[in-house]
Design a protein around this motif. Structure first.
Motif, PDB file in Angstrom:
ATOM      1  N   MET A   1       0.850  -1.168   0.000  1.00 54.28           N
ATOM      2  CA  MET A   1       0.000   0.000   0.000  1.00 54.28           C
ATOM      3  C   MET A   1       0.897   1.233   0.000  1.00 54.28           C
ATOM      4  O   MET A   1       1.819   1.338   0.795  1.00 54.28           O
ATOM      5  N   SER A   2       0.609   2.167  -0.851  1.00 51.05           N
ATOM      6  CA  SER A   2       1.433   3.364  -0.963  1.00 51.05           C
ATOM      7  C   SER A   2       1.101   4.363   0.145  1.00 51.05           C
ATOM      8  O   SER A   2       0.037   4.304   0.769  1.00 51.05           O
ATOM      9  N   GLU A   3       2.021   5.298   0.358  1.00 48.92           N
ATOM     10  CA  GLU A   3       1.809   6.317   1.382  1.00 48.92           C
ATOM     11  C   GLU A   3       0.603   7.190   1.042  1.00 48.92           C
ATOM     12  O   GLU A   3      -0.141   7.603   1.942  1.00 48.92           O
ATOM     13  N   SER A   4       0.408   7.475  -0.232  1.00 52.06           N
ATOM     14  CA  SER A   4      -0.732   8.315  -0.613  1.00 52.06           C
ATOM     15  C   SER A   4      -2.054   7.604  -0.341  1.00 52.06           C
ATOM     16  O   SER A   4      -3.033   8.240   0.058  1.00 52.06           O
ATOM     17  N   THR A   5      -2.090   6.286  -0.542  1.00 50.64           N
ATOM     18  CA  THR A   5      -3.304   5.519  -0.251  1.00 50.64           C
ATOM     19  C   THR A   5      -3.596   5.545   1.250  1.00 50.64           C
ATOM     20  O   THR A   5      -4.744   5.757   1.665  1.00 50.64           O
ATOM     21  N   VAL A   6      -2.558   5.365   2.051  1.00 55.09           N
ATOM     22  CA  VAL A   6      -2.723   5.408   3.502  1.00 55.09           C
ATOM     23  C   VAL A   6      -3.200   6.789   3.926  1.00 55.09           C
ATOM     24  O   VAL A   6      -4.130   6.931   4.736  1.00 55.09           O
ATOM     25  N   SER A   7      -2.593   7.815   3.371  1.00 56.79           N
ATOM     26  CA  SER A   7      -2.958   9.187   3.713  1.00 56.79           C
ATOM     27  C   SER A   7      -4.417   9.472   3.352  1.00 56.79           C
ATOM     28  O   SER A   7      -5.150  10.086   4.135  1.00 56.79           O
ATOM     29  N   LYS A   8      -4.848   9.023   2.188  1.00 55.91           N
ATOM     30  CA  LYS A   8      -6.241   9.235   1.764  1.00 55.91           C
ATOM     31  C   LYS A   8      -7.206   8.530   2.716  1.00 55.91           C
ATOM     32  O   LYS A   8      -8.251   9.084   3.078  1.00 55.91           O
ATOM     33  N   LYS A   9      -6.873   7.323   3.114  1.00 56.49           N
ATOM     34  CA  LYS A   9      -7.742   6.568   4.014  1.00 56.49           C
ATOM     35  C   LYS A   9      -7.819   7.235   5.381  1.00 56.49           C
ATOM     36  O   LYS A   9      -8.890   7.306   5.990  1.00 56.49           O
ATOM     37  N   ILE A  10      -6.677   7.724   5.882  1.00 57.35           N
ATOM     38  CA  ILE A  10      -6.662   8.391   7.195  1.00 57.35           C
ATOM     39  C   ILE A  10      -7.499   9.661   7.155  1.00 57.35           C
ATOM     40  O   ILE A  10      -8.228   9.972   8.097  1.00 57.35           O
ATOM     41  N   LYS A  11      -7.432  10.415   6.048  1.00 56.30           N
ATOM     42  CA  LYS A  11      -8.211  11.651   5.924  1.00 56.30           C
ATOM     43  C   LYS A  11      -9.712  11.405   5.997  1.00 56.30           C
ATOM     44  O   LYS A  11     -10.467  12.268   6.424  1.00 56.30           O
ATOM     45  N   LYS A  12     -10.168  10.225   5.612  1.00 55.14           N
ATOM     46  CA  LYS A  12     -11.593   9.904   5.620  1.00 55.14           C
ATOM     47  C   LYS A  12     -12.086   9.428   6.991  1.00 55.14           C
ATOM     48  O   LYS A  12     -13.282   9.273   7.201  1.00 55.14           O
ATOM     49  N   LEU A  13     -11.185   9.206   7.908  1.00 56.10           N
ATOM     50  CA  LEU A  13     -11.563   8.715   9.237  1.00 56.10           C
ATOM     51  C   LEU A  13     -12.148   9.835  10.094  1.00 56.10           C
ATOM     52  O   LEU A  13     -11.813  11.008   9.918  1.00 56.10           O
ATOM     53  N   PRO A  14     -12.973   9.470  11.077  1.00 54.49           N
ATOM     54  CA  PRO A  14     -13.457  10.475  12.041  1.00 54.49           C
ATOM     55  C   PRO A  14     -12.299  10.935  12.936  1.00 54.49           C
ATOM     56  O   PRO A  14     -11.282  10.246  13.046  1.00 54.49           O
ATOM     57  N   PRO A  15     -12.444  12.080  13.584  1.00 55.29           N
ATOM     58  CA  PRO A  15     -11.353  12.644  14.396  1.00 55.29           C
ATOM     59  C   PRO A  15     -10.766  11.681  15.435  1.00 55.29           C
ATOM     60  O   PRO A  15      -9.548  11.621  15.603  1.00 55.29           O
ATOM     61  N   GLU A  16     -11.620  10.934  16.118  1.00 53.09           N
ATOM     62  CA  GLU A  16     -11.118  10.011  17.139  1.00 53.09           C
ATOM     63  C   GLU A  16     -10.239   8.921  16.505  1.00 53.09           C
ATOM     64  O   GLU A  16      -9.186   8.565  17.026  1.00 53.09           O
ATOM     65  N   ALA A  17     -10.646   8.407  15.374  1.00 52.14           N
ATOM     66  CA  ALA A  17      -9.869   7.376  14.686  1.00 52.14           C
ATOM     67  C   ALA A  17      -8.571   7.953  14.129  1.00 52.14           C
ATOM     68  O   ALA A  17      -7.546   7.274  14.113  1.00 52.14           O
ATOM     69  N   LYS A  18      -8.608   9.207  13.686  1.00 52.70           N
ATOM     70  CA  LYS A  18      -7.376   9.867  13.214  1.00 52.70           C
ATOM     71  C   LYS A  18      -6.358   9.947  14.356  1.00 52.70           C
ATOM     72  O   LYS A  18      -5.172   9.720  14.158  1.00 52.70           O
ATOM     73  N   GLN A  19      -6.843  10.269  15.563  1.00 51.50           N
ATOM     74  CA  GLN A  19      -5.957  10.353  16.726  1.00 51.50           C
ATOM     75  C   GLN A  19      -5.374   8.988  17.062  1.00 51.50           C
ATOM     76  O   GLN A  19      -4.197   8.865  17.377  1.00 51.50           O
ATOM     77  N   GLN A  20      -6.191   7.955  16.956  1.00 50.51           N
ATOM     78  CA  GLN A  20      -5.708   6.596  17.209  1.00 50.51           C
ATOM     79  C   GLN A  20      -4.642   6.202  16.188  1.00 50.51           C
ATOM     80  O   GLN A  20      -3.629   5.590  16.537  1.00 50.51           O
ATOM     81  N   ALA A  21      -4.868   6.576  14.931  1.00 55.54           N
ATOM     82  CA  ALA A  21      -3.877   6.282  13.887  1.00 55.54           C
ATOM     83  C   ALA A  21      -2.566   7.012  14.183  1.00 55.54           C
ATOM     84  O   ALA A  21      -1.484   6.440  14.049  1.00 55.54           O
ATOM     85  N   GLN A  22      -2.663   8.255  14.609  1.00 57.83           N
ATOM     86  CA  GLN A  22      -1.467   9.037  14.943  1.00 57.83           C
ATOM     87  C   GLN A  22      -0.727   8.415  16.125  1.00 57.83           C
ATOM     88  O   GLN A  22       0.495   8.301  16.110  1.00 57.83           O
ATOM     89  N   ASP A  23      -1.477   8.000  17.124  1.00 61.81           N
ATOM     90  CA  ASP A  23      -0.866   7.356  18.292  1.00 61.81           C
ATOM     91  C   ASP A  23      -0.150   6.069  17.894  1.00 61.81           C
ATOM     92  O   ASP A  23       0.949   5.779  18.372  1.00 61.81           O
ATOM     93  N   PHE A  24      -0.773   5.302  17.004  1.00 63.30           N
ATOM     94  CA  PHE A  24      -0.163   4.052  16.561  1.00 63.30           C
ATOM     95  C   PHE A  24       1.109   4.315  15.763  1.00 63.30           C
ATOM     96  O   PHE A  24       2.126   3.640  15.948  1.00 63.30           O
ATOM     97  N   VAL A  25       1.079   5.311  14.893  1.00 62.88           N
ATOM     98  CA  VAL A  25       2.277   5.668  14.119  1.00 62.88           C
ATOM     99  C   VAL A  25       3.382   6.128  15.069  1.00 62.88           C
ATOM    100  O   VAL A  25       4.551   5.759  14.910  1.00 62.88           O
TER     101      VAL A  25
END
Length: 78
Positions: A1-25
């Motif tokens: 999976m490319s970085e742009s695909t990951v970035s696009k998917k993260i942008k579509k997440l709700p704010p709480e899920a975006k924070q979880q993704a950031q914490d995981f990264v």
């Protein structure tokens, strides 16, 4: 999976899920990337400031004898 695909998917997440993704990264970065930089900056014990700090003490020439003497004085019954 490319970085742009990951970035696009993260942008579509709700704010709480975006924070979880950031914490995981952040967790993955600390585990895999930051540890690599720590390994490369380790110094030899010979470069430590405390190495050889007792080299001039006469009572420390034989460390085993010194430890025995201290243990005897501290642990023996009076």
């Amino acid at each position: 999976m490319s970085e742009s695909t990951v970035s696009k998917k993260i942008k579509k997440l709700p704010p709480e899920a975006k924070q979880q993704a950031q914490d995981f990264v952040d967790f993955l970065y600390e585990r895999y990337v930051k540890d690599e930089t720590k390994k490369s900056t380790k110094k030899s014990i010979l470069e430590s400031s405390f190495f050889g700090m007792w080299k001039d003490r006469e009572d420390m020439q034989d460390s085993t004898a010194w430890v025995r003497k201290v243990r005897k004085s501290q642990w023996s019954n009076p």
